[in-house]
Every structure is written in C-alpha cells, then in structure tokens.
Design a protein around this motif. Structure first.
Motif, PDB file in Angstrom:
ATOM      1  N   PRO A  19      28.742   8.548  -4.212  1.00  0.00           N
ATOM      2  CA  PRO A  19      29.536   8.730  -2.918  1.00  0.00           C
ATOM      3  C   PRO A  19      28.948   8.807  -1.491  1.00  0.00           C
ATOM      4  N   VAL A  20      27.971   9.201  -1.159  1.00  0.00           N
ATOM      5  CA  VAL A  20      27.146   8.651  -0.082  1.00  0.00           C
ATOM      6  C   VAL A  20      28.307   7.374   0.400  1.00  0.00           C
ATOM      7  N   VAL A  21      27.279   6.064  -0.445  1.00  0.00           N
ATOM      8  CA  VAL A  21      27.659   4.828  -0.201  1.00  0.00           C
ATOM      9  C   VAL A  21      29.816   5.001   0.293  1.00  0.00           C
ATOM     10  N   ALA A  22      30.215   5.719  -0.685  1.00  0.00           N
ATOM     11  CA  ALA A  22      31.849   5.506   0.002  1.00  0.00           C
ATOM     12  C   ALA A  22      31.802   5.962   1.321  1.00  0.00           C
ATOM     13  N   ILE A  23      30.877   7.061   1.666  1.00  0.00           N
ATOM     14  CA  ILE A  23      31.553   7.628   2.634  1.00  0.00           C
ATOM     15  C   ILE A  23      30.822   7.006   3.934  1.00  0.00           C
ATOM     16  N   LEU A  24      30.023   6.472   3.832  1.00  0.00           N
ATOM     17  CA  LEU A  24      29.197   5.112   4.756  1.00  0.00           C
ATOM     18  C   LEU A  24      29.856   4.340   5.431  1.00  0.00           C
ATOM     19  N   LEU A  25      30.552   3.653   4.001  1.00  0.00           N
ATOM     20  CA  LEU A  25      31.569   2.493   4.096  1.00  0.00           C
ATOM     21  C   LEU A  25      32.526   2.540   5.139  1.00  0.00           C
ATOM     22  N   VAL A  26      32.928   4.050   5.272  1.00  0.00           N
ATOM     23  CA  VAL A  26      34.323   4.473   6.119  1.00  0.00           C
ATOM     24  C   VAL A  26      33.578   4.761   7.871  1.00  0.00           C
ATOM     25  N   THR A  27      32.983   5.538   7.281  1.00  0.00           N
ATOM     26  CA  THR A  27      32.265   6.425   8.514  1.00  0.00           C
ATOM     27  C   THR A  27      31.340   5.414   9.754  1.00  0.00           C
ATOM     28  N   THR A  28      30.552   4.269   9.063  1.00  0.00           N
ATOM     29  CA  THR A  28      29.497   3.820  10.170  1.00  0.00           C
ATOM     30  C   THR A  28      30.203   2.376  11.247  1.00  0.00           C
ATOM     31  N   GLU A  29      31.460   3.018  10.355  1.00  0.00           N
ATOM     32  CA  GLU A  29      32.830   1.134  10.988  1.00  0.00           C
ATOM     33  C   GLU A  29      33.021   1.683  12.307  1.00  0.00           C
ATOM     34  N   TRP A  30      32.673   3.784  12.482  1.00  0.00           N
ATOM     35  CA  TRP A  30      33.321   4.362  13.845  1.00  0.00           C
ATOM     36  C   TRP A  30      32.245   4.402  13.910  1.00  0.00           C
TER      37      TRP A  30
ATOM     38  N   ILE B 193      41.093  -1.548   4.375  1.00  0.00           N
ATOM     39  CA  ILE B 193      40.842   0.365   4.062  1.00  0.00           C
ATOM     40  C   ILE B 193      41.107  -0.370   2.389  1.00  0.00           C
ATOM     41  N   LEU B 194      41.879  -0.971   2.593  1.00  0.00           N
ATOM     42  CA  LEU B 194      42.067  -1.054   0.553  1.00  0.00           C
ATOM     43  C   LEU B 194      40.618  -1.936  -0.182  1.00  0.00           C
ATOM     44  N   ALA B 195      40.190  -2.975   0.834  1.00  0.00           N
ATOM     45  CA  ALA B 195      39.281  -3.186   0.039  1.00  0.00           C
ATOM     46  C   ALA B 195      37.951  -2.249   0.668  1.00  0.00           C
ATOM     47  N   LYS B 196      37.640  -1.387   0.985  1.00  0.00           N
ATOM     48  CA  LYS B 196      36.688  -0.782   1.371  1.00  0.00           C
ATOM     49  C   LYS B 196      37.116   0.353  -0.205  1.00  0.00           C
ATOM     50  N   TRP B 197      37.919   1.161  -0.189  1.00  0.00           N
ATOM     51  CA  TRP B 197      38.849   1.751  -1.264  1.00  0.00           C
ATOM     52  C   TRP B 197      38.103   1.205  -2.808  1.00  0.00           C
ATOM     53  N   LEU B 198      38.445  -0.100  -2.907  1.00  0.00           N
ATOM     54  CA  LEU B 198      37.653  -0.589  -3.950  1.00  0.00           C
ATOM     55  C   LEU B 198      36.429  -1.118  -4.473  1.00  0.00           C
ATOM     56  N   VAL B 199      35.757  -1.460  -3.226  1.00  0.00           N
ATOM     57  CA  VAL B 199      34.865  -1.642  -2.870  1.00  0.00           C
ATOM     58  C   VAL B 199      33.928   0.073  -3.677  1.00  0.00           C
ATOM     59  N   ALA B 200      34.066   1.334  -3.488  1.00  0.00           N
ATOM     60  CA  ALA B 200      33.898   2.543  -3.213  1.00  0.00           C
ATOM     61  C   ALA B 200      34.330   2.927  -5.040  1.00  0.00           C
ATOM     62  N   VAL B 201      34.996   2.411  -5.192  1.00  0.00           N
ATOM     63  CA  VAL B 201      35.771   2.221  -6.936  1.00  0.00           C
ATOM     64  C   VAL B 201      34.581   1.653  -7.902  1.00  0.00           C
ATOM     65  N   CYS B 202      34.629  -0.025  -7.523  1.00  0.00           N
ATOM     66  CA  CYS B 202      33.287  -0.770  -7.955  1.00  0.00           C
ATOM     67  C   CYS B 202      32.335  -0.312  -8.327  1.00  0.00           C
ATOM     68  N   TRP B 203      31.804   0.663  -7.166  1.00  0.00           N
ATOM     69  CA  TRP B 203      30.473   1.203  -7.328  1.00  0.00           C
ATOM     70  C   TRP B 203      30.018   1.994  -8.768  1.00  0.00           C
ATOM     71  N   ALA B 204      31.764   2.269  -8.991  1.00  0.00           N
ATOM     72  CA  ALA B 204      31.241   2.981 -10.371  1.00  0.00           C
ATOM     73  C   ALA B 204      31.367   2.542 -11.330  1.00  0.00           C
ATOM     74  N   ILE B 205      31.155   1.341 -11.271  1.00  0.00           N
ATOM     75  CA  ILE B 205      31.887   0.720 -12.170  1.00  0.00           C
ATOM     76  C   ILE B 205      29.969   0.311 -12.418  1.00  0.00           C
ATOM     77  N   VAL B 206      29.880  -0.213 -11.438  1.00  0.00           N
ATOM     78  CA  VAL B 206      28.232  -0.847 -11.786  1.00  0.00           C
ATOM     79  C   VAL B 206      27.144   0.553 -12.302  1.00  0.00           C
ATOM     80  N   THR B 207      28.045   1.431 -11.598  1.00  0.00           N
ATOM     81  CA  THR B 207      26.933   2.729 -11.978  1.00  0.00           C
ATOM     82  C   THR B 207      27.041   2.194 -13.797  1.00  0.00           C
ATOM     83  N   LEU B 208      27.756   1.952 -14.369  1.00  0.00           N
ATOM     84  CA  LEU B 208      28.503   2.441 -16.158  1.00  0.00           C
ATOM     85  C   LEU B 208      27.464   0.823 -16.324  1.00  0.00           C
TER      86      LEU B 208
END
Lengths: 303, 268
Positions: free
Chosen positions: B84-95, B114-129
């Motif tokens: 989840p830190v990957v998802a967090i960094l994806l958003v917060t580091t831009e700021w 925003i949608l692309a970033k969220w989709l990236v976050a969700v895709c990492w879950a699939i990569v995890t699988l």
C-alpha cells in the motif's frame, strides 16, 4: 499567440494578479518583468491551468490551455525546474514526458544534447543536480514536444554566465523560427538583452508594456550623462561654470546635460574624456521608478 | 499593442493523449524512483528470507505436511503489508516533490491522471498474485526435492482463498490511495493508513461489544470483518451487501473526497 484577458486572481483579501491583460506575439520574445511577488508566477500558472483564475481568462493560440489536445506538443512549459522527483534520473524524467506525449525515444537524447547534459549527467538522480543542471533539464522538458509556444518562469535562474548566454541564443533562434516565447524574470539585464517586448508588473498590476524604445520614449525627465575624464576635477569645474549640475558618480561624474553638451564643454576646457555616455533613461531607472511604490525596499533613502 | 487577432494554434492534427499512455507512464512512476525501487526490492528480499527460512526449518524438522498455498501466501502476507505504500507514494510524491506541476501541465485532464494512478495501484495487487503463484511454484518444487514426503501441491485449509485475497489487496491499495489523495503528504498518509487499516476495525469491533444493536450496525461499516468471508472463500447471505456497503463508506467516501481535493487543488 498568448492572450491574457483581464485576469484577476485573489487569495482571500489578497489580490495576487489584478486585472492583467497582454498578448505575446509569435516570432518575438516577450519578457515578463517584475520584482519578487509581483504576480508573474501566478499569472503563468493560470496560463497552463494549474491555478484557477478568479476572473478573466487566458488563451493560447485562441484556445484555453486545458482544451489543447496533447498540450506538450504545442506549448512548452517550465514553471519551476526544481519541481521534479529528486529520486528520478534526468533521463527518466524526459523519458516519462516523451512517453506521455507519444514521442520517439531518440527525442530524449536529442534534447539532452541540445541543453548540454551529458549521458553521464542524465543518468544521475536529480537530487545530485545543481540548480543550473535542473534548469537545463527543465528547458529540455519544455522543448521536448517541439512546441510553438514556450512559457518559462525564471529560466535563467541558477545558470552560470555561459549558460545564460547559451539560453539567450537558444530562445532568440527559437523566436526567429516563428516561435512565441514568454519568459519571466526579476533580473532586468537578462530581459533587457533578450526580450523584444516587455511587460512590467508590480503588485499584480501591469505598470508598462511595449518594446524598449517605446518604454523609454514615454519616460520624461531631464537628460543626464555619465562622463569620466582624465581630470575629473577640471571637467567638473568647467561644467559647473557652464551651468550644469554635477555630481560625482563612481569613477566619474553624473551631469544634468546631454552628451553633446558635455562633449562641447570638455572640448573648450581641453579635458581628455575616457568615457561619455547617456546616463538618462536607462531601463533600470524606468523599472525602479515604476515599481518603487511596489518595492519592498525603499530606494533613494540613502544618497 | 496590436489589435490584430492573435494567431491561432493549429491543434486539429493533434490527437489527445490516449489513456493507455498515461497509464503506462504512471505505472513506470511507481518504480522508477529510488524510494519506489527500494520498496519493491525490500519486499523481494523479505520474501526470499522468509521462504528460505520455512524451507530450511521444514526440511530440518521433518515437517509432516507443507502445502503449495503455504509457500504462496508468505509473499502475499509480506506484500500486503508494504505494497500500500506504493499506492501512497504514487499520489503524495507528486505533491511533496511538486512534480504535479509537470504532470498536470502535460495532461490537464486531471481525472485521467488520477484514474491511471488508481488503476496502477490496483494492478499491483494483480502483480502480487502473479508473484505469489510463481514464488509458490518455485519454492514448492524445491521443497518437494528437500522433503518429498511432506510437500503437497495443493491448498491447505488454513489458507485464504486466492481470488478473495487479491480483491482484499485491491481494497488495501485503494484505501492507501484514498488516504494519500486526502492528505497529500507522504508520512502522514502512511501513518494514517496503517492506523485506519489495522487499528480502526479493532476499535469498531470493541465498540460493537457495547450491545447487539450497535454491533449489527457496525457489521455494515467494519470493512475488515466484512471482508473476512471473502478472504476465506465462504461468502453467504448478506455478506456481499455488508462488504459493498462498508467499502463504500470506509473506502469510497475518503476516495471521493481525495479525488475532489486533487481536482480542485492549486498546483504549485
């Protein structure tokens, strides 16, 4: 090409940009000049849709920025060169932008070469960049999409003298090829050397605009000359005798007379001049005069 | 200045940036920084150490039974903690790094970014699988050599359901994303996320002890409890309803506010 129309931006009771209107023409470099906090950056952020305006509008080529498809291909933007992720390499920053804009990978190498960043430097992370290198990277980023318009906020900041000269010729030739350039600066000499048109802004309001000649012609006031002679004392005495006010200034004198009048007095007094020039309407005087009510530091308090 | 109309920009030949390119760029941003790269490397190192440990212990101790799913869920558990830190960094580091100035200048349609970033976050879950399965297969194969009798190529009853686990992981990524968008600050978002994800459900459960009425109500809010049957693969009755409602309240609401905030934010 860029049209700013009655733009106002307020933050609560504070007005950062106050009813600003101007245009930037293609083939010309427009300098946006003003002291710190005059509203230059805010105006530029509104231009590219990063800050919503309170009133008024900005269009680029007749279109609001947000309506430009793939804007990086039309408008090159550099608002703050240090606003990059410090953990990313310079090359990666350009590669991401090229990917987003749909540009071939070679374009990245091309631009790195144009701005003079070596492959080794491009591989380094941005935290290890000097401000000048960040600025070069930012300019490469702005030029990447081969845009027709450039919007650059303080692009010369942090560049060394050679870098400033390089950037000047880069922007000059870009404008000569028909591009539109708007660049801001708080350094007068920088803009003086490069800009065809100037917009002077202070406390959010436009104080003057036009090319250098028009700006200086509109300025009234008595002629003054700066003169240096082998014998300043003899020249000063002669000038005072001729009825001109004389003040020492630097290594020479400041005289309330035209250069021709000073030259004639020197000739008849047989004094050798080593330097004589028009010290009257300099852009700097105009700038300080116009912005003095808006300056942070009072000028003229010390003689 | 001239009163002639400003020359127009010929944009007719330019196509807008397709969403796919924005997505690929954002995906790359999730691992091309030093922080993002090391986060993923750390996950990899931790997974290797733990798997190796289990292999050695089970071989030395003559474990009676060890399953493919045991090996697969070790990386799953470790990843779920850090990813989840990957998802967090994806958003917060831009700021925090202010690169949003460049991002939104290249794509002013912020919603797409925003949608692309969220989709990236969700895709990492699939990569995890995918990683769980690959690691599970490899380690089980090694284990079947080391302890051929104890190793089983099947799931153990004690392990979660793969699909349920991935969906749960997507919810964790979405929660990290939502909190990051809401706070736009890396350390705050990481701290709040862990409190919100691990502590908050416990507090809800504790409040539920007060009485049945409150507990029945909280069943519709406590996303961790609601997700339990999904992870275990035995959803029944109003379980789906509880899951959807609790996710909408606890993840959907902060996400909506976070997106609203980014859409309106002045980028500087």
């Amino acid at each position: 090409m860029i049209t700013v129309d009655h733009l106002t931006k307020t933050y609560g009771a504070f007005t950062a940009v106050d009813d600003v209107s101007f245009q930037c023409a293609p083939g010309r470099v427009t300098g946006f000049l003003g002291p710190n906090g005059a509203g230059k950056s805010t105006t530029m952020r509104v231009m590219v849709g990063l800050t919503p305006p309170t009133r008024g509008s900005v269009t680029v080529g007749g279109v609001p920025y947000a309506a430009i498809p793939n804007p990086g291909r039309h408008v090159g933007v550099l608002l703050d060169a240090s606003a990059q992720h410090s953990g990313r390499t310079g090359r990666e920053v350009l590669s991401l932008a090229a990917l987003q804009m749909g540009l071939p990978r070679q374009r990245v190498d091309q631009m790195l070469e144009v701005v003079g960043l070596t492959p080794a430097e491009a591989k380094r992370r941005i935290r290890n960049y000097s401000l000048g290198m960040q600025q070069r990277l930012g300019i490469a980023h702005a030029l990447l999409g081969d845009p027709q318009v450039l919007i650059l906020d303080e692009p010369a900041n942090g560049l060394d003298p050679a870098g400033i000269r390089w950037m000047r010729s880069l922007l000059k030739s870009y404008a000569d090829r028909g591009g539109t350039v708007l660049l801001s600066s708080h350094l007068l000499n920088e803009v003086d050397l490069i800009a065809d048109e100037m917009i002077l802004i202070g406390r959010g309001r436009i104080l003057a605009q036009g090319d250098k000649k028009t700006l200086l012609a509109g300025r009234h006031g008595a002629a003054t000359s700066l003169v240096t002679a082998l014998d300043n004392h003899a020249l000063g005495t002669a000038l005072t005798a001729a009825g001109f006010a004389v003040q020492p200034r630097g290594a020479g004198l400041q005289v309330s007379a035209t250069t021709e009048q000073v030259g004639r007095v020197a000739l008849s007094a047989h004094v050798v001049l080593t330097d004589l020039r028009d010290g009257g309407a300099s852009l700097e005087d105009l700038f300080l005069e116009l912005t003095s009510p808006t300056q942070r530091d009072a000028i003229g308090a010390t003689a | 200045m001239s009163t002639a109309p400003a020359p127009a920009l010929n944009v007719s030949a330019t196509r807008p940036v397709p969403f796919g390119r924005t997505f690929v760029a954002e995906f790359r941003k999730s691992f091309d920084t030093r922080a993002g790269m090391w986060l993923l490397i750390t996950i990899g190192i931790l997974v290797s150490i733990v798997e190796l440990f289990i292999l050695i212990v089970s071989a030395v101790n003559d474990a009676d039974a060890i399953y493919f799913s045991d090996f697969a869920f070790v990386p799953g558990a470790i990843t779920s903690l850090l990813l989840p830190v990957v998802a967090i960094l994806l958003v917060t580091t831009e700021w925090s790094q202010r690169s949003a100035m460049f991002t939104f200048a290249l794509e002013p349609r912020r919603m797409r970014v925003i949608l692309a970033k969220w989709l990236v976050a969700v895709c990492w879950a699939i990569v995890t699988l995918a990683m769980m399965i690959v690691v599970g297969v490899v380690v089980t194969a090694i284990s079947s050599v080391l302890s051929p009798d104890a190793t089983h190529w099947s799931g153990s009853s004690g392990n979660p359901n793969f699909l349920g686990f991935v969906i749960f992981q997507m919810l964790a990524m979405s929660t990290g994303f939502a909190i990051a968008a809401l706070l736009l600050n890396t350390p705050a978002a990481i701290v709040v996320f862990f409190l919100y994800w691990y502590l908050f459900p416990g507090i809800l459960a504790a409040i539920g002890l007060i009485g049945d009425g409150i507990r029945n109500l909280l069943d519709w809010i406590n996303f961790q409890d609601a997700a339990d049957p999904m992870i275990n693969g035995d959803m029944a009755g109003d379980d789906w309803g509880k899951l959807i409602v609790s996710v909408l309240i606890c993840i959907g609401l902060p996400l909506a506010f976070g997106i609203w905030r980014i859409m309106r934010a002045e980028v500087k």
